[in-house]
Design a protein around this motif. Structure first.
Motif, PDB file in Angstrom:
ATOM      1  N   GLU A   7     -19.443 -31.042  99.795  1.00  0.00           N
ATOM      2  CA  GLU A   7     -19.128 -32.051  98.789  1.00  0.00           C
ATOM      3  C   GLU A   7     -18.191 -33.083  99.412  1.00  0.00           C
ATOM      4  O   GLU A   7     -17.116 -32.734  99.903  1.00  0.00           O
ATOM      5  CB  GLU A   7     -18.466 -31.429  97.563  1.00  0.00           C
ATOM      6  N   GLN A   9     -15.955 -36.310  98.679  1.00  0.00           N
ATOM      7  CA  GLN A   9     -15.316 -37.090  97.625  1.00  0.00           C
ATOM      8  C   GLN A   9     -14.770 -38.377  98.222  1.00  0.00           C
ATOM      9  O   GLN A   9     -13.951 -38.341  99.136  1.00  0.00           O
ATOM     10  CB  GLN A   9     -14.198 -36.288  96.965  1.00  0.00           C
ATOM     11  N   VAL A  23     -23.663 -44.017 102.938  1.00  0.00           N
ATOM     12  CA  VAL A  23     -23.000 -42.757 103.263  1.00  0.00           C
ATOM     13  C   VAL A  23     -24.064 -41.880 103.903  1.00  0.00           C
ATOM     14  O   VAL A  23     -25.024 -41.471 103.250  1.00  0.00           O
ATOM     15  CB  VAL A  23     -22.406 -42.073 102.015  1.00  0.00           C
ATOM     16  N   GLU A  35     -30.021 -34.023 101.628  1.00  0.00           N
ATOM     17  CA  GLU A  35     -29.205 -34.770 100.685  1.00  0.00           C
ATOM     18  C   GLU A  35     -29.519 -34.327  99.256  1.00  0.00           C
ATOM     19  O   GLU A  35     -30.669 -34.097  98.902  1.00  0.00           O
ATOM     20  CB  GLU A  35     -29.452 -36.274 100.816  1.00  0.00           C
ATOM     21  N   ASN A  37     -28.364 -36.162  96.520  1.00  0.00           N
ATOM     22  CA  ASN A  37     -27.798 -37.296  95.801  1.00  0.00           C
ATOM     23  C   ASN A  37     -28.864 -38.153  95.120  1.00  0.00           C
ATOM     24  O   ASN A  37     -28.627 -39.323  94.826  1.00  0.00           O
ATOM     25  CB  ASN A  37     -26.977 -38.172  96.765  1.00  0.00           C
ATOM     26  N   THR A  38     -30.033 -37.559  94.898  1.00  0.00           N
ATOM     27  CA  THR A  38     -31.099 -38.294  94.211  1.00  0.00           C
ATOM     28  C   THR A  38     -31.692 -37.427  93.111  1.00  0.00           C
ATOM     29  O   THR A  38     -31.591 -36.200  93.149  1.00  0.00           O
ATOM     30  CB  THR A  38     -32.219 -38.697  95.187  1.00  0.00           C
ATOM     31  N   SER A  47     -31.177 -42.851  93.228  1.00  0.00           N
ATOM     32  CA  SER A  47     -29.812 -42.419  93.487  1.00  0.00           C
ATOM     33  C   SER A  47     -29.150 -41.956  92.193  1.00  0.00           C
ATOM     34  O   SER A  47     -29.362 -42.521  91.126  1.00  0.00           O
ATOM     35  CB  SER A  47     -29.002 -43.565  94.106  1.00  0.00           C
ATOM     36  N   THR A  48     -28.354 -40.909  92.296  1.00  0.00           N
ATOM     37  CA  THR A  48     -27.618 -40.429  91.130  1.00  0.00           C
ATOM     38  C   THR A  48     -26.579 -41.447  90.659  1.00  0.00           C
ATOM     39  O   THR A  48     -26.064 -41.342  89.544  1.00  0.00           O
ATOM     40  CB  THR A  48     -26.905 -39.107  91.453  1.00  0.00           C
ATOM     41  N   ARG A  61     -16.266 -41.115  93.647  1.00  0.00           N
ATOM     42  CA  ARG A  61     -17.569 -40.498  93.410  1.00  0.00           C
ATOM     43  C   ARG A  61     -17.760 -39.357  94.397  1.00  0.00           C
ATOM     44  O   ARG A  61     -17.059 -39.286  95.422  1.00  0.00           O
ATOM     45  CB  ARG A  61     -18.704 -41.513  93.515  1.00  0.00           C
ATOM     46  N   GLN A  62     -18.726 -38.487  94.095  1.00  0.00           N
ATOM     47  CA  GLN A  62     -18.965 -37.319  94.931  1.00  0.00           C
ATOM     48  C   GLN A  62     -20.396 -37.340  95.478  1.00  0.00           C
ATOM     49  O   GLN A  62     -21.341 -37.629  94.737  1.00  0.00           O
ATOM     50  CB  GLN A  62     -18.768 -36.019  94.135  1.00  0.00           C
ATOM     51  N   TYR A  63     -20.512 -37.028  96.760  1.00  0.00           N
ATOM     52  CA  TYR A  63     -21.807 -36.887  97.416  1.00  0.00           C
ATOM     53  C   TYR A  63     -21.991 -35.420  97.789  1.00  0.00           C
ATOM     54  O   TYR A  63     -21.053 -34.765  98.253  1.00  0.00           O
ATOM     55  CB  TYR A  63     -21.887 -37.744  98.685  1.00  0.00           C
ATOM     56  N   TYR A  65     -24.372 -32.373  99.826  1.00  0.00           N
ATOM     57  CA  TYR A  65     -25.317 -32.108 100.911  1.00  0.00           C
ATOM     58  C   TYR A  65     -25.503 -30.602 101.063  1.00  0.00           C
ATOM     59  O   TYR A  65     -24.580 -29.820 100.846  1.00  0.00           O
ATOM     60  CB  TYR A  65     -24.827 -32.700 102.230  1.00  0.00           C
TER      61      TYR A  65
END
Length: 229
Positions: A7, A9, A23, A35, A37-38, A47-48, A61-63, A65
């Motif tokens: 995660e 941030q 990113v 990923e 994030n979709t 994309s979210t 925001r948070q990504y 993986y």
């Protein structure tokens, strides 16, 4: 179990708006990166975060993986004791539209997974099962030691999950750095998210027992709900 969930941030600590251009996670050769994030909308991945690319001051925001250790490295995990290179994360951003983007690179490391002499993970398990109806899981065991093993499997019931079949099953001989698979039958006595626990594997050569609890979770539903699905 050879899986890492990362995660990331990101927060805008400046007093002005910043624009996130990209990113990007670049995993090392030991990992496969996925990923998360979709979301799929009408057959297309979106994309979210939608089309919004900027962050206001103090906004974050948070990504997410998913990193999977490649099988050729997973088999050798017991020989790795130092920090492992997971990869790098590139964040490309700028303060104002039209200016040159800034690239910020973060190196990612993690401790090597240590499984002891035996590694156990699930090859196949259902996500959803029916209350009080048998279901199957397939497990894989790898001998991470330098000695041959003679393995016996014992299954211990819990308050919510029962094992079907004879406990004390002989799994056979397992040479060093080799693996074997076996299938087990269970049934759940309670609804909701239930943990699969109670696996005990004994090496008759070294007279050592390995306990495995919370190896997976299944969601238990009434039969009428399962039929409607």
């Amino acid at each position: 179990m050879g899986d890492l969930f990362l995660e990331v941030q990101i927060q805008n600590m400046s007093s002005s708006t910043v624009f996130i251009q990209k990113v990007l996670l670049e995993p090392s050769e030991m990992y496969i990166g996925i990923e998360l994030n979709t979301i799929n909308q009408d057959g297309e991945d979106e994309s979210t975060f939608g089309t919004r690319t900027f962050l206001q001051s103090s906004e974050g925001r948070q990504y997410l993986y998913h990193l999977q250790l490649k099988p050729e490295y997973s088999e050798k995990a017991s020989a790795i004791r130092e920090l492992m290179d997971v990869g790098k994360l590139d964040i490309v951003w700028k303060r104002n539209l039209g200016e040159m983007p800034i690239v910020q690179t973060i190196q990612l490391e993690t401790e090597a997974p240590f499984y002891g002499n035996i590694k156990l993970y699930l090859e196949k398990t259902p996500d959803t099962v029916i209350l009080e109806e048998p279901f199957h899981i397939t497990c894989k065991i790898t001998n991470c030691s330098a000695k041959k093993m003679k393995l016996v499997l014992k299954m211990c019931d819990t308050a919510s999950v029962r094992w079907c079949g004879n406990s004390g099953r002989y799994l056979g001989k397992l040479p060093p750095q080799s693996s074997l698979c076996f299938t087990l039958t269970l049934l759940s006595l309670k609804l909701g998210l239930q943990s699969i626990s109670g696996l005990r594997i004994t090496d008759k050569v070294l007279r050592k027992t390995y306990d495995y609890d919370d190896v997976a979770n299944v969601y238990v539903v009434p039969s009428i709900i399962k039929m409607k699905c």
